[in-house]
Motif scaffolding. Structure first.
Motif, short mmCIF file in Angstrom:
data_model
loop_
_atom_site.label_atom_id
_atom_site.label_comp_id
_atom_site.label_asym_id
_atom_site.label_seq_id
_atom_site.Cartn_x
_atom_site.Cartn_y
_atom_site.Cartn_z
N VAL A 95 82.10 58.28 60.57
CA VAL A 95 81.50 57.88 59.30
C VAL A 95 82.55 57.11 58.51
O VAL A 95 83.72 57.50 58.47
CB VAL A 95 81.06 59.13 58.49
N ILE A 96 82.14 56.00 57.90
CA ILE A 96 82.99 55.26 56.97
C ILE A 96 82.18 55.09 55.69
O ILE A 96 81.05 54.60 55.74
CB ILE A 96 83.39 53.88 57.52
N ALA A 97 82.74 55.49 54.57
CA ALA A 97 82.07 55.36 53.27
C ALA A 97 80.65 55.93 53.31
O ALA A 97 79.71 55.32 52.83
CB ALA A 97 82.07 53.90 52.82
N HIS A 98 80.50 57.08 53.95
CA HIS A 98 79.21 57.77 54.09
C HIS A 98 78.21 57.00 54.95
O HIS A 98 77.01 57.21 54.85
CB HIS A 98 78.60 58.09 52.73
N ILE A 99 78.70 56.09 55.79
CA ILE A 99 77.84 55.28 56.67
C ILE A 99 78.16 55.66 58.11
O ILE A 99 79.30 55.57 58.55
CB ILE A 99 78.11 53.77 56.46
N ASN A 100 77.13 56.09 58.87
CA ASN A 100 77.33 56.39 60.28
C ASN A 100 77.80 55.13 60.98
O ASN A 100 77.31 54.03 60.70
CB ASN A 100 76.04 56.88 60.92
N LEU A 101 78.72 55.31 61.92
CA LEU A 101 79.32 54.16 62.59
C LEU A 101 79.66 54.53 64.02
O LEU A 101 80.10 55.65 64.29
CB LEU A 101 80.61 53.79 61.84
N ILE A 102 79.43 53.59 64.93
CA ILE A 102 79.92 53.70 66.29
C ILE A 102 80.89 52.54 66.47
O ILE A 102 80.54 51.38 66.24
CB ILE A 102 78.78 53.59 67.32
N ALA A 103 82.12 52.86 66.84
CA ALA A 103 83.13 51.83 67.09
C ALA A 103 83.57 51.95 68.54
O ALA A 103 83.69 53.05 69.06
CB ALA A 103 84.32 52.00 66.15
N TRP A 104 83.80 50.80 69.17
CA TRP A 104 84.27 50.83 70.55
C TRP A 104 85.25 49.70 70.79
O TRP A 104 85.26 48.70 70.07
CB TRP A 104 83.12 50.77 71.55
N GLN A 113 90.77 51.78 60.63
CA GLN A 113 91.49 53.04 60.51
C GLN A 113 91.55 53.53 59.06
O GLN A 113 91.62 54.72 58.80
CB GLN A 113 92.90 52.91 61.07
N LYS A 114 91.45 52.60 58.11
CA LYS A 114 91.50 52.97 56.69
C LYS A 114 90.34 53.87 56.30
O LYS A 114 90.44 54.62 55.32
CB LYS A 114 91.49 51.72 55.81
N GLY A 115 89.23 53.84 57.05
CA GLY A 115 88.07 54.62 56.67
C GLY A 115 87.67 55.71 57.65
O GLY A 115 86.80 56.51 57.36
N ILE A 116 88.30 55.74 58.81
CA ILE A 116 87.94 56.72 59.85
C ILE A 116 89.03 57.76 59.96
O ILE A 116 90.21 57.43 60.02
CB ILE A 116 87.73 56.01 61.21
N VAL A 156 81.42 47.24 66.56
CA VAL A 156 80.99 48.18 65.53
C VAL A 156 79.47 48.13 65.46
O VAL A 156 78.88 47.05 65.43
CB VAL A 156 81.59 47.82 64.16
N ALA A 157 78.86 49.32 65.41
CA ALA A 157 77.41 49.43 65.21
C ALA A 157 77.19 50.33 64.01
O ALA A 157 77.76 51.42 63.93
CB ALA A 157 76.74 50.01 66.44
N VAL A 158 76.40 49.86 63.07
CA VAL A 158 76.01 50.66 61.90
C VAL A 158 74.49 50.57 61.77
O VAL A 158 73.89 49.60 62.22
CB VAL A 158 76.69 50.18 60.59
N PRO A 159 73.87 51.58 61.17
CA PRO A 159 72.43 51.46 60.94
C PRO A 159 72.12 50.18 60.16
O PRO A 159 72.82 49.84 59.21
CB PRO A 159 72.09 52.71 60.11
N SER A 177 76.18 47.53 52.89
CA SER A 177 77.13 48.51 52.36
C SER A 177 78.39 48.57 53.22
O SER A 177 79.50 48.66 52.70
CB SER A 177 76.48 49.89 52.30
N PHE A 178 78.20 48.54 54.55
CA PHE A 178 79.37 48.54 55.42
C PHE A 178 80.18 47.28 55.18
O PHE A 178 81.43 47.33 55.12
CB PHE A 178 78.99 48.64 56.91
N TRP A 179 79.54 46.12 55.07
CA TRP A 179 80.27 44.88 54.85
C TRP A 179 81.07 44.93 53.56
O TRP A 179 82.20 44.45 53.50
CB TRP A 179 79.35 43.67 54.86
N HIS A 180 80.50 45.50 52.52
CA HIS A 180 81.21 45.64 51.25
C HIS A 180 82.49 46.45 51.45
O HIS A 180 83.56 46.05 51.00
CB HIS A 180 80.30 46.30 50.22
N TRP A 181 82.38 47.59 52.14
CA TRP A 181 83.57 48.41 52.41
C TRP A 181 84.57 47.65 53.26
O TRP A 181 85.76 47.61 52.97
CB TRP A 181 83.19 49.73 53.12
N PHE A 182 84.08 47.03 54.34
CA PHE A 182 84.97 46.36 55.29
C PHE A 182 85.73 45.22 54.63
O PHE A 182 86.94 45.08 54.81
CB PHE A 182 84.16 45.85 56.48
N SER A 183 85.05 44.37 53.88
CA SER A 183 85.72 43.23 53.26
C SER A 183 86.73 43.70 52.21
O SER A 183 87.81 43.11 52.07
CB SER A 183 84.72 42.23 52.68
N ALA A 184 86.41 44.78 51.49
CA ALA A 184 87.37 45.33 50.52
C ALA A 184 88.59 45.92 51.23
O ALA A 184 89.73 45.75 50.79
CB ALA A 184 86.70 46.38 49.64
#
Length: 176
Positions: free
Chosen positions: A131-140, A110-113, A149-152, A158-165
């Motif tokens: 989109v989270i941090a300019h990364i397309n994302l499908i969450a279900w 929720q912090k990024g969506i 979570v599905a990301v390209p 890049s998604f992992w970097h955002w998520f772990s932070a």
């Protein structure tokens, strides 16, 4: 050689500690097929019904409605033939897939969506494309307490970097 394809997240997750029961547990999701489906004009209802029937009859299959007349199917067996109702596109390894377990999973995403996830993912199988941090994302919502979570694939790091932070900012330990 493992009997499944490696996820883009496998090497990242390999070094994580085991999650504390109150932490956030993540796992790479491995599926045999990832298929995008687009219904032809006028065939949206038939295509949706056929995919729903497939999901009910195929163990481990997930069908996500990603937009009007479009679906993403994650499955272990062959995708159903939809004849002249829809076009299907094999996504191959185009997506990196994660499952997030624990009550904090939704709070961290929720912090990024900019969509209210409590409402949008109220029931199992509900899906959000964002989109989270300019990364397309499908969450279900895979089940109660578990999100998918599905990301390209090329954006997995890049998604992992955002998520772990984002998890660290909540004081959460991420583990496997």
């Amino acid at each position: 050689m493992p009997d499944h394809q490696l996820s883009a997240f496998d090497t990242i997750l390999a070094d994580l500690p085991t999650a504390h029961p109150f932490g956030l547990r993540v796992e790479a999701l491995h599926v045999h097929q990832t298929v995008a489906t687009m219904a032809y004009r006028g065939a949206e209802d038939d295509t949706g019904a056929a995919l729903a029937a497939f999901a009910r009859g195929a163990p481990g299959a997930t069908v996500l409605k990603t937009g009007p007349g479009t679906w993403l199917t994650l499955c272990e067996e062959s995708h159903p033939g939809l004849d002249d109702a829809a076009a299907t596109f094999d996504q191959g390894d185009g997506y990196a897939l994660l499952k997030l377990h624990g009550p904090a999973a939704m709070r961290v995403l929720q912090k990024g969506i900019f969509v209210d996830l409590e409402t949008a993912l109220a029931s199992d199988g509900d899906c959000v494309c964002s989109v989270i941090a300019h990364i397309n994302l499908i969450a279900w919502r895979a089940s109660s307490g578990t999100l998918g979570v599905a990301v390209p694939r090329s954006f997995a790091g890049s998604f992992w970097h955002w998520f772990s932070a984002a998890a660290a900012a909540e004081g959460l330990a991420v583990g496997r």
